[in-house]
Design a protein around this motif. Structure first.
Motif, mmCIF file in Angstrom:
data_model
loop_
_atom_site.group_PDB
_atom_site.id
_atom_site.type_symbol
_atom_site.label_atom_id
_atom_site.label_comp_id
_atom_site.label_asym_id
_atom_site.label_seq_id
_atom_site.Cartn_x
_atom_site.Cartn_y
_atom_site.Cartn_z
ATOM 1 N N PHE A 8 55.965 33.345 52.593
ATOM 2 C CA PHE A 8 54.580 33.479 53.058
ATOM 3 C C PHE A 8 53.852 34.581 52.291
ATOM 4 O O PHE A 8 52.787 34.361 51.712
ATOM 5 C CB PHE A 8 54.606 33.773 54.565
ATOM 6 N N VAL A 9 54.471 35.758 52.245
ATOM 7 C CA VAL A 9 53.820 36.896 51.597
ATOM 8 C C VAL A 9 53.687 36.654 50.092
ATOM 9 O O VAL A 9 52.667 36.957 49.469
ATOM 10 C CB VAL A 9 54.606 38.190 51.883
ATOM 11 N N LYS A 10 54.717 36.043 49.513
ATOM 12 C CA LYS A 10 54.673 35.742 48.078
ATOM 13 C C LYS A 10 53.511 34.803 47.756
ATOM 14 O O LYS A 10 52.801 34.991 46.768
ATOM 15 C CB LYS A 10 55.991 35.095 47.673
ATOM 16 N N ALA A 11 53.310 33.806 48.632
ATOM 17 C CA ALA A 11 52.229 32.855 48.383
ATOM 18 C C ALA A 11 50.867 33.519 48.495
ATOM 19 O O ALA A 11 49.926 33.122 47.820
ATOM 20 C CB ALA A 11 52.323 31.680 49.353
ATOM 21 N N ILE A 12 50.759 34.542 49.353
ATOM 22 C CA ILE A 12 49.458 35.212 49.485
ATOM 23 C C ILE A 12 49.171 36.090 48.275
ATOM 24 O O ILE A 12 48.099 36.003 47.678
ATOM 25 C CB ILE A 12 49.408 36.091 50.752
ATOM 26 N N PHE A 13 50.131 36.948 47.933
ATOM 27 C CA PHE A 13 49.815 37.975 46.946
ATOM 28 C C PHE A 13 50.319 37.672 45.541
ATOM 29 O O PHE A 13 49.561 37.706 44.588
ATOM 30 C CB PHE A 13 50.365 39.328 47.416
ATOM 31 N N VAL A 14 51.605 37.377 45.424
ATOM 32 C CA VAL A 14 52.171 37.245 44.077
ATOM 33 C C VAL A 14 51.700 35.966 43.413
ATOM 34 O O VAL A 14 51.328 35.945 42.244
ATOM 35 C CB VAL A 14 53.707 37.278 44.154
ATOM 36 N N GLU A 15 51.730 34.874 44.161
ATOM 37 C CA GLU A 15 51.336 33.599 43.573
ATOM 38 C C GLU A 15 50.004 33.147 44.134
ATOM 39 O O GLU A 15 49.833 31.997 44.526
ATOM 40 C CB GLU A 15 52.421 32.554 43.862
ATOM 41 N N ASN A 16 49.052 34.069 44.182
ATOM 42 C CA ASN A 16 47.750 33.740 44.746
ATOM 43 C C ASN A 16 47.116 32.561 44.010
ATOM 44 O O ASN A 16 47.070 32.522 42.789
ATOM 45 C CB ASN A 16 46.850 34.969 44.656
ATOM 46 N N MET A 17 46.632 31.595 44.803
ATOM 47 C CA MET A 17 46.056 30.373 44.238
ATOM 48 C C MET A 17 44.931 30.659 43.246
ATOM 49 O O MET A 17 44.804 30.010 42.229
ATOM 50 C CB MET A 17 45.491 29.508 45.365
ATOM 51 N N ILE A 18 44.065 31.615 43.584
ATOM 52 C CA ILE A 18 42.917 31.887 42.720
ATOM 53 C C ILE A 18 43.321 32.758 41.541
ATOM 54 O O ILE A 18 43.098 32.428 40.386
ATOM 55 C CB ILE A 18 41.803 32.604 43.506
ATOM 56 N N PHE A 19 43.966 33.896 41.843
ATOM 57 C CA PHE A 19 44.146 34.883 40.784
ATOM 58 C C PHE A 19 45.294 34.552 39.844
ATOM 59 O O PHE A 19 45.305 34.991 38.712
ATOM 60 C CB PHE A 19 44.316 36.273 41.381
ATOM 61 N N ALA A 20 46.271 33.801 40.314
ATOM 62 C CA ALA A 20 47.378 33.497 39.411
ATOM 63 C C ALA A 20 47.282 32.095 38.830
ATOM 64 O O ALA A 20 47.766 31.842 37.743
ATOM 65 C CB ALA A 20 48.706 33.662 40.142
ATOM 66 N N TYR A 21 46.667 31.167 39.548
ATOM 67 C CA TYR A 21 46.647 29.777 39.056
ATOM 68 C C TYR A 21 45.247 29.190 38.912
ATOM 69 O O TYR A 21 45.105 28.047 38.495
ATOM 70 C CB TYR A 21 47.462 28.880 39.990
ATOM 71 N N PHE A 22 44.224 29.916 39.300
ATOM 72 C CA PHE A 22 42.840 29.416 39.202
ATOM 73 C C PHE A 22 42.631 28.097 39.928
ATOM 74 O O PHE A 22 41.902 27.244 39.435
ATOM 75 C CB PHE A 22 42.415 29.171 37.763
ATOM 76 N N LEU A 23 43.278 27.874 41.047
ATOM 77 C CA LEU A 23 43.055 26.603 41.729
ATOM 78 C C LEU A 23 41.938 26.753 42.756
ATOM 79 O O LEU A 23 41.855 27.748 43.447
ATOM 80 C CB LEU A 23 44.338 26.133 42.403
ATOM 81 N N GLY A 24 41.109 25.718 42.813
ATOM 82 C CA GLY A 24 39.975 25.760 43.728
ATOM 83 C C GLY A 24 38.850 26.645 43.233
ATOM 84 O O GLY A 24 38.022 27.110 44.004
ATOM 85 N N MET A 25 38.798 26.851 41.907
ATOM 86 C CA MET A 25 37.770 27.723 41.355
ATOM 87 C C MET A 25 36.369 27.176 41.563
ATOM 88 O O MET A 25 35.433 27.949 41.742
ATOM 89 C CB MET A 25 37.986 27.909 39.851
ATOM 90 N N CYS A 26 36.220 25.851 41.496
ATOM 91 C CA CYS A 26 34.863 25.301 41.529
ATOM 92 C C CYS A 26 34.173 25.662 42.831
ATOM 93 O O CYS A 26 33.086 26.229 42.835
ATOM 94 C CB CYS A 26 34.891 23.785 41.359
ATOM 95 N N SER A 27 34.845 25.382 43.962
ATOM 96 C CA SER A 27 34.193 25.715 45.224
ATOM 97 C C SER A 27 34.181 27.222 45.442
ATOM 98 O O SER A 27 33.273 27.754 46.059
ATOM 99 C CB SER A 27 34.844 24.986 46.394
ATOM 100 N N TYR A 28 35.183 27.895 44.904
ATOM 101 C CA TYR A 28 35.228 29.361 45.001
ATOM 102 C C TYR A 28 33.982 29.976 44.365
ATOM 103 O O TYR A 28 33.372 30.891 44.904
ATOM 104 C CB TYR A 28 36.502 29.842 44.307
ATOM 105 N N LEU A 29 33.579 29.454 43.208
ATOM 106 C CA LEU A 29 32.401 30.007 42.542
ATOM 107 C C LEU A 29 31.113 29.529 43.188
ATOM 108 O O LEU A 29 30.137 30.257 43.270
ATOM 109 C CB LEU A 29 32.406 29.620 41.066
ATOM 110 N N ALA A 30 31.121 28.276 43.679
ATOM 111 C CA ALA A 30 29.866 27.705 44.168
ATOM 112 C C ALA A 30 29.524 28.189 45.570
ATOM 113 O O ALA A 30 28.351 28.307 45.910
ATOM 114 C CB ALA A 30 29.947 26.185 44.146
ATOM 115 N N VAL A 31 30.521 28.448 46.418
ATOM 116 C CA VAL A 31 30.250 28.721 47.830
ATOM 117 C C VAL A 31 30.468 30.186 48.182
ATOM 118 O O VAL A 31 30.619 30.530 49.330
ATOM 119 C CB VAL A 31 31.106 27.787 48.712
#
Lengths: 205, 228
Positions: A8-31
């Motif tokens: 759980f903690v690894k998924a939040i910080f170490v393998e963060n979806m945005i900062f480590a893999y850039f996933l969901g960037m489109c809505s992240y930038l738009a909203v």
């Protein structure tokens, strides 16, 4: 238990979806223009990730993976349907989003008011499909671990979008060079936040 | 490789090749770029720009999926019921992506491994869905294909530009599919104390590089500047 907390903690910080893999960037930038909408979309992502990843875990392990069909008949041991996983995952996600939207609208109108417009956006949010694909690639040993991973990823995404929205609200008062305003500075700030998040790299739990 | 594809299609659609259609091809390269202006398709774009060969394969895959998707959706646009159009589009795109994935696995296995989940993520690449929704659903097949080529090219050149910057400064090499990595920085430079900037390889620098590209583009093209 410790294993689950670690995932759980690894998924939040170490393998963060945005900062480590850039996933969901489109809505992240738009909203991410205001914190309020950021919180709404972030909550919707946690919700949908928490539902679709365990569901896709079951589909992967009882239908698609090599030898997964043995529970039907031992002669299916050599059947490998994993080339179908993209189409299955995206179909599950699209239909779950539709279903969740209808259920929430019927039974929790207040929640629907908060999440409503964000739910349809989520079907094409890469972090949702990404969550399922990472689950497939990393081969978690049971459904509880997969759920811990999916919730952790969702919370990580939530944190990222709330943080950038708060920064963007404040940066309105700063004198940013004209060509960088809006999108450009958001990219660069996200990059800097990513560097900060890299300090979690290699943390063993 | 993208250029040859463009020419063939243009020849076939000679009568369509009017000023308006030419705009479909050229607009996404600058004024209406998918990444820097429409803010679409960033998700799967940034993580694979460490090496030029990966970026090139990704750009070609997206080109293929976009042309196929736009063409197919545009052909059946009048028979898709409006309420289920998203699912129909997703299924078409997923079908094309499975094709791409299998082809990559068969012919360039190393790169396919390096791209890992990002090939699958072409499905939820917003630029593809975005163009299907915004263009292919309301236009004839000819213009839709041109629109797909234009947008895929606009997406591709940013991807490759970021990859070139990151690879040359990050690891001092240049790579193309089938050729492997070639050292670009002469040994003498290293002897004189030059060092590769390992930071460029790290994920956050992709974002900063795109930010700088946006900065350069908007200083040239001032009508794109935002309010704040």
């Amino acid at each position: 238990m410790q294993e689950l907390v670690s995932i759980f903690v690894k998924a939040i910080f170490v393998e963060n979806m945005i900062f480590a893999y850039f996933l969901g960037m489109c809505s992240y930038l738009a909203v991410s223009k205001t914190v309020k909408t950021g919180v709404g979309l972030g909550a919707a992502v946690i919700f949908v990730l928490g539902i679709t990843v365990p569901l896709n875990y079951l589909i992967e392990n009882y239908l698609l993976a090599e030898g997964a069909l043995t529970w039907l008949d031992p002669s299916f041991a050599a059947v490998d349907l994993s080339f179908l996983s993209f189409i299955m995952f995206i179909a599950v996600i699209a239909s779950m989003v539709q279903l969740v939207e209808m259920i929430v609208e019927k039974f929790a109108p207040a929640l629907y008011g908060a999440l409503g417009i964000f739910l349809p956006l989520i079907a094409v949010n890469c972090s949702i499909l990404g969550g399922s694909l990472f689950m497939q690639e990393r081969q978690y040993s049971d459904i509880v671990e997969a759920t811990a991973f999916s919730l952790g990823s969702g919370v990580g995404w939530f944190l990222a979008i709330v943080a950038i929205a708060a920064i963007r609200e404040k940066i309105r008062y700063s004198d940013v060079p004209a060509p960088l305003r809006g999108l450009g500075i958001t990219f660069i700030i996200t990059g800097l936040m990513g560097i900060a998040f890299m300090s979690f790299m290699g943390v063993e739990l | 490789m993208a250029d040859t594809v463009e020419e063939v299609v243009n020849k076939e659609s000679e009568p369509l090749f009017s000023k308006k259609n030419r705009k479909l091809l050229t607009d996404p390269l600058d004024d209406d770029n998918p990444i820097t202006v429409q803010v679409l398709g960033i998700c799967s774009a940034l993580a694979i720009t460490v090496q030029v060969q990966q970026a090139l394969i990704m750009a070609l895959s997206v080109l293929f999926v976009m042309i196929g998707g736009n063409l197919m959706v545009s052909l059946i646009r009048n028979v898709i019921p409006n309420r289920i159009r998203i699912i129909v589009q997703l299924v078409i795109v997923a079908f094309l992506v499975i094709l791409v994935d299998q082809i990559l696995k068969a012919f360039v296995y190393d790169i396919s491994k390096a791209l890992s989940v990002f090939v699958g993520l072409i499905i939820s690449n917003c630029i593809i869905m975005g163009r299907l929704e915004a263009f292919a659903l309301g236009n004839k097949p000819g213009p839709s294909v041109l629109d797909a080529i234009g947008n895929a090219a606009g997406f591709g050149w940013i991807l490759i530009a970021v990859a070139v910057v990151r690879e040359v400064f990050g690891s001092g090499t240049f790579s193309l599919p089938g050729m492997g990595q070639v050292n670009l920085i002469p040994e003498a430079f290293f002897n004189m104390g030059y060092m590769n900037n390992n930071m460029m390889i790290l994920p956050p620098m992709a974002l900063v590089t795109v930010g700088v590209i946006i900065w350069i583009q908007r200083s040239r093209n001032t009508k794109l500047i935002e309010e704040n």
